[in-house]
Design a protein around this motif. Structure first.
Motif, PDB file in Angstrom:
ATOM      1  N   GLU A 251      82.906  43.700-113.039  1.00  0.00           N
ATOM      2  CA  GLU A 251      83.720  43.521-111.459  1.00  0.00           C
ATOM      3  C   GLU A 251      84.776  43.815-111.258  1.00  0.00           C
ATOM      4  OE1 GLU A 251      80.463  41.085-109.081  1.00  0.00           O
ATOM      5  OE2 GLU A 251      79.531  40.636-110.487  1.00  0.00           O
ATOM      6  N   HIS A 252      84.252  44.719-110.133  1.00  0.00           N
ATOM      7  CA  HIS A 252      86.234  43.980-109.804  1.00  0.00           C
ATOM      8  C   HIS A 252      86.926  43.217-109.520  1.00  0.00           C
ATOM      9  CE1 HIS A 252      89.335  46.606-107.741  1.00  0.00           C
ATOM     10  NE2 HIS A 252      89.515  45.144-106.341  1.00  0.00           N
ATOM     11  N   GLY A 253      88.562  43.307-110.747  1.00  0.00           N
ATOM     12  CA  GLY A 253      88.948  42.323-110.433  1.00  0.00           C
ATOM     13  C   GLY A 253      89.239  41.765-111.823  1.00  0.00           C
ATOM     14  N   ASP A 254      87.946  41.895-113.231  1.00  0.00           N
ATOM     15  CA  ASP A 254      87.927  41.348-114.122  1.00  0.00           C
ATOM     16  C   ASP A 254      88.806  42.049-114.738  1.00  0.00           C
ATOM     17  OD1 ASP A 254      85.240  40.253-113.482  1.00  0.00           O
ATOM     18  OD2 ASP A 254      84.164  41.173-114.600  1.00  0.00           O
ATOM     19  N   ALA A 255      88.999  41.152-115.896  1.00  0.00           N
ATOM     20  CA  ALA A 255      90.284  41.390-116.921  1.00  0.00           C
ATOM     21  C   ALA A 255      89.256  41.451-118.113  1.00  0.00           C
ATOM     22  CB  ALA A 255      90.967  39.592-117.695  1.00  0.00           C
ATOM     23  N   VAL A 256      89.580  42.596-118.948  1.00  0.00           N
ATOM     24  CA  VAL A 256      88.591  42.820-120.172  1.00  0.00           C
ATOM     25  C   VAL A 256      89.627  41.678-121.511  1.00  0.00           C
ATOM     26  CG1 VAL A 256      88.511  45.250-122.362  1.00  0.00           C
ATOM     27  CG2 VAL A 256      88.649  45.617-119.641  1.00  0.00           C
ATOM     28  N   ASP A 257      90.662  41.917-121.514  1.00  0.00           N
ATOM     29  CA  ASP A 257      91.037  41.081-122.507  1.00  0.00           C
ATOM     30  C   ASP A 257      92.288  39.353-122.004  1.00  0.00           C
ATOM     31  OD1 ASP A 257      93.157  42.352-120.800  1.00  0.00           O
ATOM     32  OD2 ASP A 257      94.812  40.700-123.186  1.00  0.00           O
ATOM     33  N   ALA A 258      91.973  38.869-122.656  1.00  0.00           N
ATOM     34  CA  ALA A 258      92.305  37.205-121.601  1.00  0.00           C
ATOM     35  C   ALA A 258      93.993  37.056-121.337  1.00  0.00           C
ATOM     36  CB  ALA A 258      92.649  35.728-122.820  1.00  0.00           C
ATOM     37  N   GLY A 259      94.608  38.049-121.898  1.00  0.00           N
ATOM     38  CA  GLY A 259      95.952  38.132-121.377  1.00  0.00           C
ATOM     39  C   GLY A 259      96.014  39.452-119.902  1.00  0.00           C
TER      40      GLY A 259
ATOM     41  N   GLY B  19      81.296  56.205-106.833  1.00  0.00           N
ATOM     42  CA  GLY B  19      81.205  57.174-105.703  1.00  0.00           C
ATOM     43  C   GLY B  19      80.944  57.976-107.175  1.00  0.00           C
ATOM     44  N   HIS B  20      80.963  58.247-108.398  1.00  0.00           N
ATOM     45  CA  HIS B  20      81.085  59.370-108.997  1.00  0.00           C
ATOM     46  C   HIS B  20      79.841  59.386-109.954  1.00  0.00           C
ATOM     47  CE1 HIS B  20      81.340  62.338-112.506  1.00  0.00           C
ATOM     48  NE2 HIS B  20      80.819  61.387-113.340  1.00  0.00           N
ATOM     49  N   THR B  21      80.007  57.410-110.130  1.00  0.00           N
ATOM     50  CA  THR B  21      78.690  56.692-110.596  1.00  0.00           C
ATOM     51  C   THR B  21      78.724  55.770-109.739  1.00  0.00           C
ATOM     52  OG1 THR B  21      78.449  55.487-112.447  1.00  0.00           O
ATOM     53  CG2 THR B  21      78.447  58.395-112.445  1.00  0.00           C
ATOM     54  N   TRP B  22      77.549  54.851-109.759  1.00  0.00           N
ATOM     55  CA  TRP B  22      77.046  53.734-107.911  1.00  0.00           C
ATOM     56  C   TRP B  22      78.307  52.740-109.391  1.00  0.00           C
ATOM     57  CZ3 TRP B  22      77.086  55.166-103.477  1.00  0.00           C
ATOM     58  CH2 TRP B  22      76.456  56.016-103.400  1.00  0.00           C
ATOM     59  N   GLY B  23      78.122  52.972-110.041  1.00  0.00           N
ATOM     60  CA  GLY B  23      78.888  51.914-110.986  1.00  0.00           C
ATOM     61  C   GLY B  23      79.970  51.616-112.229  1.00  0.00           C
ATOM     62  N   SER B  24      80.978  53.442-111.936  1.00  0.00           N
ATOM     63  CA  SER B  24      82.020  53.640-112.194  1.00  0.00           C
ATOM     64  C   SER B  24      83.256  52.486-112.151  1.00  0.00           C
ATOM     65  CB  SER B  24      82.174  55.300-111.183  1.00  0.00           C
ATOM     66  OG  SER B  24      81.786  55.755-111.780  1.00  0.00           O
ATOM     67  N   VAL B  25      83.674  52.155-113.258  1.00  0.00           N
ATOM     68  CA  VAL B  25      85.361  51.747-113.669  1.00  0.00           C
ATOM     69  C   VAL B  25      86.200  51.903-113.522  1.00  0.00           C
ATOM     70  CG1 VAL B  25      83.911  49.709-113.262  1.00  0.00           C
ATOM     71  CG2 VAL B  25      84.569  50.578-115.615  1.00  0.00           C
ATOM     72  N   ALA B  26      87.413  51.921-112.877  1.00  0.00           N
ATOM     73  CA  ALA B  26      89.437  52.448-113.511  1.00  0.00           C
ATOM     74  C   ALA B  26      89.310  51.491-114.569  1.00  0.00           C
ATOM     75  CB  ALA B  26      89.196  52.822-113.407  1.00  0.00           C
ATOM     76  N   LEU B  27      90.369  51.753-115.173  1.00  0.00           N
ATOM     77  CA  LEU B  27      91.396  50.354-115.752  1.00  0.00           C
ATOM     78  C   LEU B  27      93.271  50.712-115.475  1.00  0.00           C
ATOM     79  CD1 LEU B  27      89.020  50.984-119.024  1.00  0.00           C
ATOM     80  CD2 LEU B  27      89.423  48.877-117.670  1.00  0.00           C
ATOM     81  N   HIS B  28      92.960  49.223-115.535  1.00  0.00           N
ATOM     82  CA  HIS B  28      94.910  49.113-114.236  1.00  0.00           C
ATOM     83  C   HIS B  28      95.666  48.235-115.493  1.00  0.00           C
ATOM     84  CE1 HIS B  28      98.062  48.115-111.643  1.00  0.00           C
ATOM     85  NE2 HIS B  28      98.110  48.890-112.596  1.00  0.00           N
ATOM     86  N   LEU B  29      96.241  49.467-116.667  1.00  0.00           N
ATOM     87  CA  LEU B  29      97.257  47.644-117.528  1.00  0.00           C
ATOM     88  C   LEU B  29      98.383  48.499-116.498  1.00  0.00           C
ATOM     89  CD1 LEU B  29      95.439  50.364-118.899  1.00  0.00           C
ATOM     90  CD2 LEU B  29      96.577  49.012-120.616  1.00  0.00           C
ATOM     91  N   PRO B  30      99.066  46.752-116.238  1.00  0.00           N
ATOM     92  CA  PRO B  30     100.088  46.827-115.249  1.00  0.00           C
ATOM     93  C   PRO B  30     100.929  47.000-115.771  1.00  0.00           C
ATOM     94  CG  PRO B  30      98.460  45.014-114.898  1.00  0.00           C
ATOM     95  CD  PRO B  30      97.773  46.748-115.931  1.00  0.00           C
ATOM     96  N   HIS B  31     101.161  46.563-117.428  1.00  0.00           N
ATOM     97  CA  HIS B  31     102.520  46.406-117.887  1.00  0.00           C
ATOM     98  C   HIS B  31     102.888  47.365-117.905  1.00  0.00           C
ATOM     99  CE1 HIS B  31      98.914  46.902-120.699  1.00  0.00           C
ATOM    100  NE2 HIS B  31     100.054  47.272-121.174  1.00  0.00           N
ATOM    101  N   CYS B  32     102.238  49.157-118.598  1.00  0.00           N
ATOM    102  CA  CYS B  32     103.064  50.032-118.571  1.00  0.00           C
ATOM    103  C   CYS B  32     102.629  51.039-117.527  1.00  0.00           C
ATOM    104  CB  CYS B  32     102.393  50.249-119.964  1.00  0.00           C
ATOM    105  SG  CYS B  32     100.542  50.814-120.374  1.00  0.00           S
ATOM    106  N   ALA B  33     102.318  50.214-116.053  1.00  0.00           N
ATOM    107  CA  ALA B  33     102.709  50.955-115.492  1.00  0.00           C
ATOM    108  C   ALA B  33     101.357  52.380-116.142  1.00  0.00           C
ATOM    109  CB  ALA B  33     103.843  51.620-114.672  1.00  0.00           C
TER     110      ALA B  33
END
Length: 240
Positions: free
Chosen positions: A138-146, A156-170
């Motif tokens: 779900e939105h805001g979940d972290a894939v890893d503990a860090g 929009g593409h599908t109803w359950g589509s997700v994207a992934l943000h890696l802020p440490h490497c922009a």
């Protein structure tokens, strides 16, 4: 050589037979595989991991940006080979488990002949692959503990589509919210269930101002990705 290419520290881009996979090494040394591709592409992914000095047992998670077979078809076989957990947006997880029917895309006139051509040539790839998803994202979940890979819900593409943000490497991994389209232009991906929502999702990812964007198809954007996502076209637009 399988062709994995570093696009940021501990993040690799890997073209598969019909889309793009991404490999990310977490701070603990485990691996996350994003969108392993069509059934059979698990061999390409495992080969790339070996070239990077890893083993199948290093894979901790397989994250699917959406249920389409060109991104998720290899997930079940890769999970069996690695013992990794499969993660997907909660609405797409039900489709992948076979609990809900796959929604049909709302095709534009420009998309319809492309879709029909793919369906005629590869009907097996137009069905949602079966896969046991063990983690619903779900939105805001972290894939890893860090908390170095953050989930963004981008329906929009599908109803359950997700994207992934890696802020440490922009960086962002967009799935098919954005692709490298005809002529190398960054564009909204085709075959959406809700085109307006997909456009809004693309703008939300642009607002993260990433430097790098790993797209669903075609080469990644390695600089000024936020600007490219803001300025992205919709080459598949047209009357439905």
């Amino acid at each position: 050589m399988t062709g994995a290419r570093a696009i940021a520290r501990d993040l690799w881009y890997l073209p598969t037979s019909a889309s793009n996979a991404y490999l990310w090494r977490t701070a603990t040394g485990s691996l996350v595989v994003v969108d392993p591709g069509l059934y059979g592409d698990e061999a390409t992914v495992l080969g790339a991991i070996a070239e990077l000095g890893g083993t199948a047992h290093d894979v901790e998670s397989i994250v699917l940006t959406h249920f389409h077979s060109d991104h998720a078809g290899a997930a079940s076989a890769l999970a069996e080979a690695t013992g990794a957990q499969v993660c997907a947006g909660f609405r797409d997880a039900a489709v992948l488990r076979g609990e809900s029917p796959a929604p049909s895309p709302d095709l534009t006139a420009a998309e319809r002949p492309i879709y029909e051509s793919i369906a005629a040539a590869h009907p097996e790839n137009m069905r949602a692959p079966r896969c046991e998803v063990s983690v619903e994202l779900e939105h805001g979940d972290a894939v890893d503990a860090g908390e170095s890979m953050i989930v963004h819900a981008v329906a929009g593409h599908t109803w359950g589509s997700v994207a992934l943000h890696l802020p440490h490497c922009a960086a962002v991994l967009t799935g098919d919210v954005a692709i490298n389209g005809p002529g190398g232009r960054t564009t909204l991906g085709p075959f959406n269930v809700d085109r307006d929502r997909a456009r809004r999702a693309r703008r939300r990812l642009a607002a993260l101002d990433p430097r790098i964007a790993g797209l669903g198809h075609g080469p990644p954007l390695l600089r000024d990705a936020g600007e490219a996502l803001r300025d992205a076209t919709d080459v598949f637009a047209g009357p439905s």
